[in-house]
Design an enzyme around this catalytic site. Sequence first.
Site: not given
Length: 585
Positions: A455, A468
């Site tokens: 990401s 995350y």
Amino acid sequence: MTVLEGARERRVRTGGVDLCVAELGSPEHPTVMLVHGYPDSKEVWSEVAVRLADRFHVVLYDVRGHGRSTAPRPLRGGFTLEKLTDDFLAVADAVSPGRPVHLVGHDWGSVQSWEFVTVRRTEGRVASFTSISGPSLDHFGHWIGRRVRRPTPRRVGQLLGQGAKSWYVYLLHTPVLPELAWRGPLGKGWPALLRRVEKVPDDGYPTGSLPRDAAHGAWLYRDNVRERLRRPREDAHAHAPVQLVTPLDDAFLSERLSDGLEEWVPRLTRRTLPAGHWVPRTRPDRLADWIAEFVAGVEDGRPEVPARVRHADRFGGRLVLVTGAGSGIGRATALAFAACGARVVAVDRDGDSAARTAELARSAGARGAWAETADVSDEQAMAKLDAKVAADHGVVDILVNNAGIGLSGSFLTTTPEDWRTVLDVNLWGVIHGCRLFGRRMAERDQGGHIVNIASAAAFQPSRALPAYSTSKAAVLMLSECLRAELAGRGIGVSAICPGIVNTAITSTARFTGVDAEEEKRRQRRATRLYGKRNYPPEKVADAILDAVVRDRAVVPVTPEARGAHFASRFLPGALRSLARRNPPL
Ligand code: NAP
């Protein structure tokens, strides 16, 4: 031997020999022609033939000089690939006039079938070809030539490895030795040897014509091998789709022989099987399934990937496994590979959504699509998945570790349980995938590609996403390290770093430090925001296919991800300042 019971027999006369041809199944069905190897007769296919006969018109013939076909006179010069091609065309014209046949060849049956599928005069007569344990002599010649001209330690090792496995080829080139050996102890002991070494079942394998077949068959080698290996054809490109079945424990052929085969075969499907050389006799079920699936796919026009689909030539027939394929980026990626004619295994923890993706993949053009249920964070479930995929479909060519979950909330409100949950899926899921499927890829040693979905959060710090972002930064570094490790084996590793993509992740992401009601409100808000941004997962899928084709290491997708990637390298201070601000969610 009774397994060819019910077969209709006819004789086909061609070039001075009389070929014994057997047929099973309705001639209305597509014709599958099974070509046997050395030292065999058509009966080697018995168990496969009966399994195909309810769906196909199955044709088998004894190659000239074998079984109940007559031998050419003189023997020398009577077994050239040109003459074998004449035989094939004569049989094909007799059993399937006006309609191309699906060829399946084992051992020398495969060697000669490569000729049938690569010479111009058979164009339009071959619908597809399944090759088992028998390379094209032309491709083999080029394979040797390249290794001799540009030797590296690895290439020399490959040459020596195949050289050692070819001991019998040198013997077969000697004048009378093979004939004497087959008439003597080798002929008598052959069935027992096959049983012991190859685990071939003891089902009354016919031995009556064996010494004669084997003596004649020696001319297959003498008439062709030396000449072709020395002067391989330059235009030996397949004019029909090819399915390559490679038994991994083949004592006579190295897996390396099919390295780079894509150059000669634009539409190649690779399958591997943990088995020895005589798979028509040891693995008839698996083989019949694969032949049926491949032939049905060609008949349905599935391998004919529309030219407008980018990368169709690269991914046609490749085995692609995508985790988290039930939704968002995973589903879009599975469908993008499907549209290129790949074979797709869609994995998700939700079996229904995986099944839906597989169904969509089939309509999108996949040459095969299957759904599997597995939680990527569960090591045992992943090990089971790995074993099942290997047994059912072979080694994965492209692995996409995509499954992931969102977690938002400050470090101080993130509990150890929250950390474990997000790391278990986002990081351990990727580790399990790379370890299991990556290991098989490496052991197969024919290249491949691993795509890990990280990401933009991997290089963009944020006070809102500590767990995350940590999981994604770890995936990014894992991908870089693995890329370095696997580079020598021709396996690429790419880390894909999307920015804000419009998927369901916002509605399932957890928010820490707030009650359930507030969590729902934030999920809705995030969904609205991502919806407004409206970057489609299909564009991420395009970036993934592109990354595999170009073997790219790190791919920021979306303009904001590219901006963050640039800033992380050249303006890290600006990113740090940004990280302190409260996020909009
Ligand atoms: P998505 O629409 O929620 O799809 C993720 C899929 O993975 C879902 O079907 C989900 O099933 C499945 N999954 C979750 N945990 C799993 C597990 N333990 N085992 C097997 N399957 C599991 O999300 P997405 O946006 O496409 O996300 C795909 C990947 O892209 C993730 O790794 C994500 O972190 C990454 N990513 C997304 C964005 C974005 O903006 N969307 C940005 C950067 C990176 P359930 O529905 O049952 O959870």
